[in-house]
Design an enzyme around this catalytic site. Structure first.
Site, mmCIF file in Angstrom:
data_model
loop_
_atom_site.group_PDB
_atom_site.id
_atom_site.type_symbol
_atom_site.label_atom_id
_atom_site.label_comp_id
_atom_site.label_asym_id
_atom_site.label_seq_id
_atom_site.Cartn_x
_atom_site.Cartn_y
_atom_site.Cartn_z
ATOM 1 N N TRP A 126 0.867 -1.180 0.000
ATOM 2 C CA TRP A 126 0.000 0.000 0.000
ATOM 3 C C TRP A 126 0.902 1.227 0.000
ATOM 4 O O TRP A 126 1.717 1.417 0.912
ATOM 5 C CB TRP A 126 -0.907 0.027 1.240
ATOM 6 C CG TRP A 126 -1.963 1.094 1.129
ATOM 7 C CD1 TRP A 126 -1.800 2.439 1.276
ATOM 8 C CD2 TRP A 126 -3.348 0.897 0.807
ATOM 9 N NE1 TRP A 126 -2.988 3.092 1.074
ATOM 10 C CE2 TRP A 126 -3.962 2.173 0.788
ATOM 11 C CE3 TRP A 126 -4.123 -0.235 0.537
ATOM 12 C CZ2 TRP A 126 -5.313 2.354 0.517
ATOM 13 C CZ3 TRP A 126 -5.471 -0.046 0.271
ATOM 14 C CH2 TRP A 126 -6.063 1.236 0.269
ATOM 15 N N GLU A 198 7.590 -1.468 1.305
ATOM 16 C CA GLU A 198 7.464 -1.178 2.744
ATOM 17 C C GLU A 198 8.343 -2.181 3.491
ATOM 18 O O GLU A 198 8.320 -3.368 3.146
ATOM 19 C CB GLU A 198 6.031 -1.428 3.224
ATOM 20 C CG GLU A 198 4.942 -0.616 2.591
ATOM 21 C CD GLU A 198 3.573 -1.299 2.789
ATOM 22 O OE1 GLU A 198 3.025 -1.227 3.894
ATOM 23 O OE2 GLU A 198 3.076 -1.901 1.824
ATOM 24 N N ASP A 231 9.283 2.921 1.654
ATOM 25 C CA ASP A 231 8.135 3.676 2.163
ATOM 26 C C ASP A 231 7.946 3.298 3.626
ATOM 27 O O ASP A 231 7.472 2.214 3.950
ATOM 28 C CB ASP A 231 6.912 3.287 1.311
ATOM 29 C CG ASP A 231 5.609 3.896 1.824
ATOM 30 O OD1 ASP A 231 5.622 4.543 2.891
ATOM 31 O OD2 ASP A 231 4.582 3.705 1.151
ATOM 32 N N GLN A 234 4.445 3.736 7.964
ATOM 33 C CA GLN A 234 4.033 3.148 9.241
ATOM 34 C C GLN A 234 5.220 2.713 10.085
ATOM 35 O O GLN A 234 5.138 2.680 11.309
ATOM 36 C CB GLN A 234 3.151 1.925 8.972
ATOM 37 C CG GLN A 234 1.894 2.265 8.209
ATOM 38 C CD GLN A 234 0.835 1.187 8.297
ATOM 39 O OE1 GLN A 234 0.888 0.286 9.131
ATOM 40 N NE2 GLN A 234 -0.166 1.271 7.440
ATOM 41 N N LYS A 260 2.690 9.083 7.975
ATOM 42 C CA LYS A 260 1.846 8.901 9.155
ATOM 43 C C LYS A 260 2.513 9.226 10.497
ATOM 44 O O LYS A 260 2.066 10.091 11.239
ATOM 45 C CB LYS A 260 1.406 7.454 9.220
ATOM 46 C CG LYS A 260 0.470 7.024 8.105
ATOM 47 C CD LYS A 260 0.247 5.546 8.190
ATOM 48 C CE LYS A 260 -0.734 5.042 7.156
ATOM 49 N NZ LYS A 260 -2.108 5.429 7.397
ATOM 50 N N ARG A 396 -4.998 -6.411 12.570
ATOM 51 C CA ARG A 396 -3.731 -5.663 12.649
ATOM 52 C C ARG A 396 -3.697 -4.876 13.954
ATOM 53 O O ARG A 396 -4.622 -4.118 14.248
ATOM 54 C CB ARG A 396 -3.592 -4.705 11.474
ATOM 55 C CG ARG A 396 -2.311 -3.885 11.559
ATOM 56 C CD ARG A 396 -2.106 -3.001 10.354
ATOM 57 N NE ARG A 396 -3.125 -1.980 10.236
ATOM 58 C CZ ARG A 396 -3.263 -1.187 9.173
ATOM 59 N NH1 ARG A 396 -2.462 -1.324 8.141
ATOM 60 N NH2 ARG A 396 -4.211 -0.275 9.126
HETATM 61 C C1 PLP Z 1 2.931 2.163 3.798
HETATM 62 C C2 PLP Z 1 1.992 3.261 3.382
HETATM 63 N N1 PLP Z 1 2.392 4.138 2.453
HETATM 64 C C3 PLP Z 1 1.612 5.145 2.049
HETATM 65 C C4 PLP Z 1 0.350 5.299 2.567
HETATM 66 C C5 PLP Z 1 -0.517 6.406 2.082
HETATM 67 O O1 PLP Z 1 -0.526 7.429 2.999
HETATM 68 P P1 PLP Z 1 -1.690 8.533 2.930
HETATM 69 O O2 PLP Z 1 -2.954 7.816 3.210
HETATM 70 O O3 PLP Z 1 -1.274 9.495 3.990
HETATM 71 O O4 PLP Z 1 -1.639 9.112 1.555
HETATM 72 C C6 PLP Z 1 -0.115 4.426 3.537
HETATM 73 C C7 PLP Z 1 -1.473 4.565 4.089
HETATM 74 O O5 PLP Z 1 -2.014 3.711 4.711
HETATM 75 C C8 PLP Z 1 0.723 3.369 3.960
HETATM 76 O O6 PLP Z 1 0.333 2.490 4.875
#
Ligand code: PLP
Length: 435
Positions: A126, A198, A231, A234, A260, A396
């Site tokens: 994500w 991620e 990324d 989280q 976040k 989660r």
């Molecule tokens: C790993 C990751 N990257 C990017 C995003 C996107 O962030 P935003 O919702 O602030 O655009 C999320 C959102 O859940 C995320 O979990």
């Protein structure tokens, strides 16, 4: 009243929140909810931390917002403080508002710098829902919106409990990564730009890549001249038990994105890269301006978050409290047949529910019923994607890193009891709870 709102991701949770503090938020009927989602995985230092509140109050007296080309002290200080926590060559920062925006910036800069456009991302990942990065997001939100950006290729996620290439069971040996690159090499039109990942795939079911995974990913990228974007929306700023997830995997990416957890609940994100890439993008005329780029108020809040995370060693706390949480979840697994797998790192844990441990058939209706029951009993948890697209069978757990022993134990008790209650229902009643 909620009829006036667009339902942007299914139904809303019942109840209206009126205040929040530490690990709890309170509803207008007086119920206190223990928050095992840290808001939307943002409030790692607890809700409404006094340091963040006073930083915002100060910004209200100083300056909230400026023209996008005008800099301010909080932005300059945040860049300096953040870069101080990072290894070389990550010494240039751009501050935006959301995670999607930070990833868009990394993506655009990787393309501009390399002059190429092909990008790899993991299935079950994500990275946001804005147009560019929604093409890289595989965990949901794809169907019904037309074509995504061309030039994106999927690498199979290292999901050892359900190996995507039917090779491993329980322990991933990274064959999925090699297989993914083999497929990519055959499909490529010769324009490798970047790979995005991620450190722990959260929305895709809390999937923890094995040791060595990112070292090999970095090698495979380097062989093709691709830039590596990690990324850490989280995982950044302590959640996995280190300040950054990449430290636990012994790699340094070409781009790091934070979002976040950076603002602790205030919208701010960051794209970090090297001086060399920054200079090359500048020379190629980079344009990535937004209304709230370099805004002072969110930067002041983020500096306060960084102070708390470093000053209170919240990465250390995540390691210790994560151990307590995962041990408790393993005990729950011992009592409930429907708990197929428990996994996680630091204070990011997943509990995958199955119909049957032998077949691992995903318990898609049960997941929603358990989260609803937890909610009813005062615990907020997320349910994220499981085996089947569109279904969700993985609980989660991502509480604030400031969580106490008693709060962890309370959350575990509620989960345990919710599993007992829901599995005692006839299956038709379980399904009914979902709707
Ligand atoms: C790993 C990751 N990257 C990017 C995003 C996107 O962030 P935003 O919702 O602030 O655009 C999320 C959102 O859940 C995320 O979990």
């Amino acid at each position: 009243m909620s009829e006036q709102l667009i339902r942007y991701a299914g139904p809303f949770v019942p109840g209206v929140a009126r205040s929040a503090s530490g690990s709890f938020y309170e509803l207008d009927d007086g119920r206190r909810m223990l928050d095992f989602t840290a808001g939307q995985i943002c409030a790692t230092i607890g809700h409404n931390h006094p340091r963040v509140v006073s930083a915002i109050e100060q910004a209200c007296r100083d300056v909230l917002h400026l023209n996008s080309w005008v800099l301010s002290e909080p932005v300059l200080r945040l860049a300096h403080r953040l870069i101080d926590t990072l290894p070389p060559p990550l010494d240039r920062a751009l501050f935006l508002s959301t995670g999607g925006e930070a990833n868009e910036a990394a993506l655009r800069m990787a393309k501009l710098h390399s002059g190429r456009f092909e990008v790899l991302s993991l299935t079950r990942s994500w990275h946001g829902l804005t147009a560019g990065v929604s093409a890289l997001t595989h965990a949901g939100g794809r169907s019904g919106y037309g074509p995504t950006a061309p030039g994106v290729f999927a690498l199979p996620a290292p999901y050892a409990y359900r190996c995507p290439i039917r090779h491993c069971d329980g322990d991933c040996d990274c064959s999925c990564l090699e297989a993914g690159f083999e497929l990519y090499d055959q499909a490529s039109v010769g324009s490798p730009a970047a790979a995005v990942a991620e450190p722990v795939l959260s929305a895709g079911g809390v999937i923890v890549p094995p040791p060595g995974y990112f070292v090999r990913l970095a090698e495979l990228c380097a062989e093709r001249g691709m830039l590596l974007i990690l990324d850490e929306a989280q995982t950044g700023l302590g959640r996995l038990g280190a300040l950054y997830g990449f430290e636990l995997y012994d790699v340094v990416p070409d781009f790091l994105t934070l979002s976040k957890t950076l603002g602790g609940g205030i919208p701010i994100s960051a794209t970090l890269t090297s001086a060399e890439i920054e200079q090359s993008c500048f020379e190629r005329g980079l344009v990535h301006v937004t209304s709230h780029v370099s805004d002072p108020m969110p930067a002041a809040a983020a500096e306060a978050v960084l102070d708390v995370v470093l000053g209170d060693d919240l990465a250390g706390a995540a390691a210790t409290q994560g151990q307590r949480l995962i041990e408790g979840l393993h005990e729950i697994q011992g009592r409930h047949e429907v708990v197929g797998d428990v996994r996680g790192m630091g204070l990011l844990c997943g509990v995958e529910l199955v119909e049957d441990r032998a077949t691992r058939a995903p318990a898609d209706t049960l997941g929603r019923a358990v989260t609803d029951e937890c909610q009813r009993c005062g615990l907020s948890i997320n349910i994220v994607r499981g085996e089947t697209a569109g279904a969700a069978n993985c609980l989660r757990l991502a509480p604030p890193l400031t969580i106490s022993d008693d709060e962890i134990d309370l959350g575990l008790t509620i989960i345990d009891e919710a599993l007992t209650t829901v599995t005692a229902r006839p299956s038709a009643a379980v399904a009914a709870v979902q709707t």
